[in-house]
Write a protein that holds these residues in place. Structure first.
Motif, PDB file in Angstrom:
ATOM      1  N   LEU A  33      63.928  23.400  17.325  1.00 23.74           N
ATOM      2  CA  LEU A  33      63.589  23.512  18.753  1.00 23.74           C
ATOM      3  C   LEU A  33      62.738  24.769  18.963  1.00 23.74           C
ATOM      4  O   LEU A  33      63.222  25.893  18.766  1.00 23.74           O
ATOM      5  CB  LEU A  33      64.876  23.585  19.570  1.00 23.74           C
ATOM      6  N   ASP A  34      61.484  24.587  19.341  1.00 21.07           N
ATOM      7  CA  ASP A  34      60.548  25.705  19.506  1.00 21.07           C
ATOM      8  C   ASP A  34      60.546  26.176  20.957  1.00 21.07           C
ATOM      9  O   ASP A  34      60.059  25.479  21.840  1.00 21.07           O
ATOM     10  CB  ASP A  34      59.139  25.250  19.133  1.00 21.07           C
ATOM     11  N   VAL A  35      61.091  27.375  21.170  1.00 19.24           N
ATOM     12  CA  VAL A  35      61.120  27.937  22.523  1.00 19.24           C
ATOM     13  C   VAL A  35      60.025  29.005  22.619  1.00 19.24           C
ATOM     14  O   VAL A  35      60.053  30.000  21.891  1.00 19.24           O
ATOM     15  CB  VAL A  35      62.512  28.540  22.833  1.00 19.24           C
ATOM     16  N   PRO A 140      51.908  30.749  14.937  1.00 24.48           N
ATOM     17  CA  PRO A 140      52.817  30.071  15.866  1.00 24.48           C
ATOM     18  C   PRO A 140      52.177  29.794  17.227  1.00 24.48           C
ATOM     19  O   PRO A 140      51.305  30.528  17.666  1.00 24.48           O
ATOM     20  CB  PRO A 140      53.986  31.050  15.999  1.00 24.48           C
ATOM     21  N   GLY A 141      52.626  28.742  17.865  1.00 25.30           N
ATOM     22  CA  GLY A 141      52.148  28.439  19.215  1.00 25.30           C
ATOM     23  C   GLY A 141      51.906  26.963  19.479  1.00 25.30           C
ATOM     24  O   GLY A 141      52.166  26.490  20.576  1.00 25.30           O
ATOM     25  N   PHE A 142      51.449  26.240  18.466  1.00 19.76           N
ATOM     26  CA  PHE A 142      51.084  24.835  18.685  1.00 19.76           C
ATOM     27  C   PHE A 142      51.435  23.983  17.461  1.00 19.76           C
ATOM     28  O   PHE A 142      51.317  24.462  16.328  1.00 19.76           O
ATOM     29  CB  PHE A 142      49.583  24.719  18.968  1.00 19.76           C
ATOM     30  N   VAL A 174      59.937  26.863   5.987  1.00 16.37           N
ATOM     31  CA  VAL A 174      58.497  26.884   6.283  1.00 16.37           C
ATOM     32  C   VAL A 174      58.246  26.024   7.517  1.00 16.37           C
ATOM     33  O   VAL A 174      58.988  25.069   7.772  1.00 16.37           O
ATOM     34  CB  VAL A 174      57.638  26.384   5.098  1.00 16.37           C
ATOM     35  N   ASP A 175      57.222  26.361   8.260  1.00 17.84           N
ATOM     36  CA  ASP A 175      56.972  25.710   9.549  1.00 17.84           C
ATOM     37  C   ASP A 175      55.479  25.751   9.858  1.00 17.84           C
ATOM     38  O   ASP A 175      54.901  26.830   9.976  1.00 17.84           O
ATOM     39  CB  ASP A 175      57.784  26.470  10.620  1.00 17.84           C
ATOM     40  N   GLY A 176      54.888  24.566   9.973  1.00 24.14           N
ATOM     41  CA  GLY A 176      53.482  24.462  10.365  1.00 24.14           C
ATOM     42  C   GLY A 176      52.653  23.729   9.330  1.00 24.14           C
ATOM     43  O   GLY A 176      52.554  24.157   8.181  1.00 24.14           O
ATOM     44  N   ALA A 196      59.028  19.926  10.297  1.00 24.34           N
ATOM     45  CA  ALA A 196      57.888  19.008  10.380  1.00 24.34           C
ATOM     46  C   ALA A 196      57.859  18.381  11.765  1.00 24.34           C
ATOM     47  O   ALA A 196      58.823  17.737  12.184  1.00 24.34           O
ATOM     48  CB  ALA A 196      58.001  17.938   9.303  1.00 24.34           C
ATOM     49  N   GLY A 197      56.773  18.617  12.480  1.00 18.66           N
ATOM     50  CA  GLY A 197      56.598  18.055  13.815  1.00 18.66           C
ATOM     51  C   GLY A 197      55.825  16.767  13.753  1.00 18.66           C
ATOM     52  O   GLY A 197      56.402  15.669  13.754  1.00 18.66           O
ATOM     53  N   SER A 198      54.503  16.886  13.629  1.00 20.44           N
ATOM     54  CA  SER A 198      53.671  15.677  13.626  1.00 20.44           C
ATOM     55  C   SER A 198      53.968  14.751  12.448  1.00 20.44           C
ATOM     56  O   SER A 198      53.837  13.533  12.578  1.00 20.44           O
ATOM     57  CB  SER A 198      52.186  16.040  13.663  1.00 20.44           C
ATOM     58  N   ALA A 199      54.414  15.316  11.313  1.00 25.10           N
ATOM     59  CA  ALA A 199      54.683  14.480  10.131  1.00 25.10           C
ATOM     60  C   ALA A 199      55.959  13.649  10.295  1.00 25.10           C
ATOM     61  O   ALA A 199      56.249  12.786   9.467  1.00 25.10           O
ATOM     62  CB  ALA A 199      54.783  15.339   8.878  1.00 25.10           C
TER      63      ALA A 199
HETATM   64  C1  DX5 Z   1      54.497  25.976  15.898  1.00 22.82           C
HETATM   65  C2  DX5 Z   1      55.933  25.544  15.835  1.00 22.82           C
HETATM   66  C3  DX5 Z   1      56.176  24.413  14.918  1.00 22.82           C
HETATM   67  C4  DX5 Z   1      55.428  23.137  15.223  1.00 22.82           C
HETATM   68  C5  DX5 Z   1      55.101  22.491  13.896  1.00 22.82           C
HETATM   69  O1  DX5 Z   1      54.430  27.209  16.515  1.00 22.82           O
HETATM   70  O2  DX5 Z   1      56.730  26.632  15.387  1.00 22.82           O
HETATM   71  O3  DX5 Z   1      57.566  24.161  14.781  1.00 22.82           O
HETATM   72  O4  DX5 Z   1      56.118  22.224  16.021  1.00 22.82           O
HETATM   73  O5  DX5 Z   1      54.315  21.386  14.094  1.00 22.82           O
HETATM   74  P1  DX5 Z   1      53.566  20.645  12.895  1.00 22.82           P
HETATM   75  O6  DX5 Z   1      54.594  20.241  11.909  1.00 22.82           O
HETATM   76  O7  DX5 Z   1      52.925  19.485  13.575  1.00 22.82           O
HETATM   77  O8  DX5 Z   1      52.572  21.620  12.329  1.00 22.82           O
END
Ligand code: DX5
Ligand code: ZN
Length: 221
Positions: A33-35, A140-142, A174-176, A196-199
């Motif tokens: 959860l990205d706040v 970080p951010g998107f 890892v994130d991103g 993993a967000g988009s994946a």
């Molecule tokens: C970005 C966030 C990530 C983001 C990753 O600042 O911390 O958690 O949702 O997204 P993907 O996996 O699509 O790069």
């Protein structure tokens, strides 16, 4: 052990409850959860009310990544809302030791995150107290950004130092930009928890997406 933490940021916010059920059925180990506060990063996402509502319908581990300028002000509200772990940024305000201690006093797992430009060595003094180190593999951010391969060295550095300090149990996250190709590189470098967000949420079949990521990471470890 490979842990997959799908990032809610890429989910369909109109049907969040259903997406949570689906991702759990699909094999997610945690929920990321990205706040964001619009100050530490140039984006705003969601906060306590959303987490509190989701907590009522899910027993997944809530892995809360806070990209906020003043972490100390939000630890207790996040714990009350239902966070299980809080990962804050080294680059944010407040003493790192104090923030870790406060997270542990609230009964939560504590993680420390590094922006791509921050050297891995800064976490060394805190490894003995941390549950997790998050090596950001994008700025970080998107969601949906491209993976930065130059972060692989940082992952390996943090893992090697954790082992040297007798912290084989430290989670290196890892994130991103994580996808079936980049997850293998990160696993090989020493990461064991993968956001993993988009994946995941960007794919039609969550179960297939998570299984593909897990297999790629396990094959590389
Ligand atoms: C970005 C966030 C990530 C983001 C990753 O600042 O911390 O958690 O949702 O997204 P993907 O996996 O699509 O790069
Ligand atoms: Zn994140």
């Amino acid at each position: 052990m490979v842990h997959i933490s799908p990032s809610l940021l890429s989910a369909d916010f109109a049907v969040l409850g259903e997406q949570l059920d689906q991702v759990k059925q699909a094999g997610a180990d945690l929920l990321h959860l990205d706040v964001m506060d619009g100050s530490f990063v140039p984006n705003i996402t969601f906060g306590m009310p959303v987490i509190q509502s989701l907590r009522k319908i899910s027993d997944l581990f809530f892995d809360v990544h806070i990209m906020i300028q003043r972490p100390l002000d939000y630890l207790e509200p996040l714990q009350k809302a239902g966070a299980d772990g809080i990962t804050f940024h080294y680059e944010a305000e407040g003493e790192v030791e104090t923030t870790i201690r406060r997270i542990h006093q609230l009964g939560l797992k504590a993680g420390l995150a590094l922006r791509p430009g921050t050297p891995g060595q800064v976490v060394f003094p805190f490894l003995k107290d941390l549950d997790l180190v998050l090596v950001m593999t994008v700025e970080p951010g998107f969601g949906g950004q491209a993976f930065r391969p130059e972060m692989l060295e940082k992952i390996a550095l943090v893992r090697a130092e954790a082992v040297r300090q007798g912290r084989e149990d430290l989670v290196v996250q890892v994130d991103g930009g994580i996808n079936p190709e980049t997850i293998a590189l990160c696993a090989k470098a020493g990461a064991d928890c993968f956001v993993a967000g988009s994946a995941v949420f960007g794919q039609a079949d969550f179960a297939q997406a998570i299984a593909g990521l897990r297999a790629a990471a396990q094959g590389a470890q």
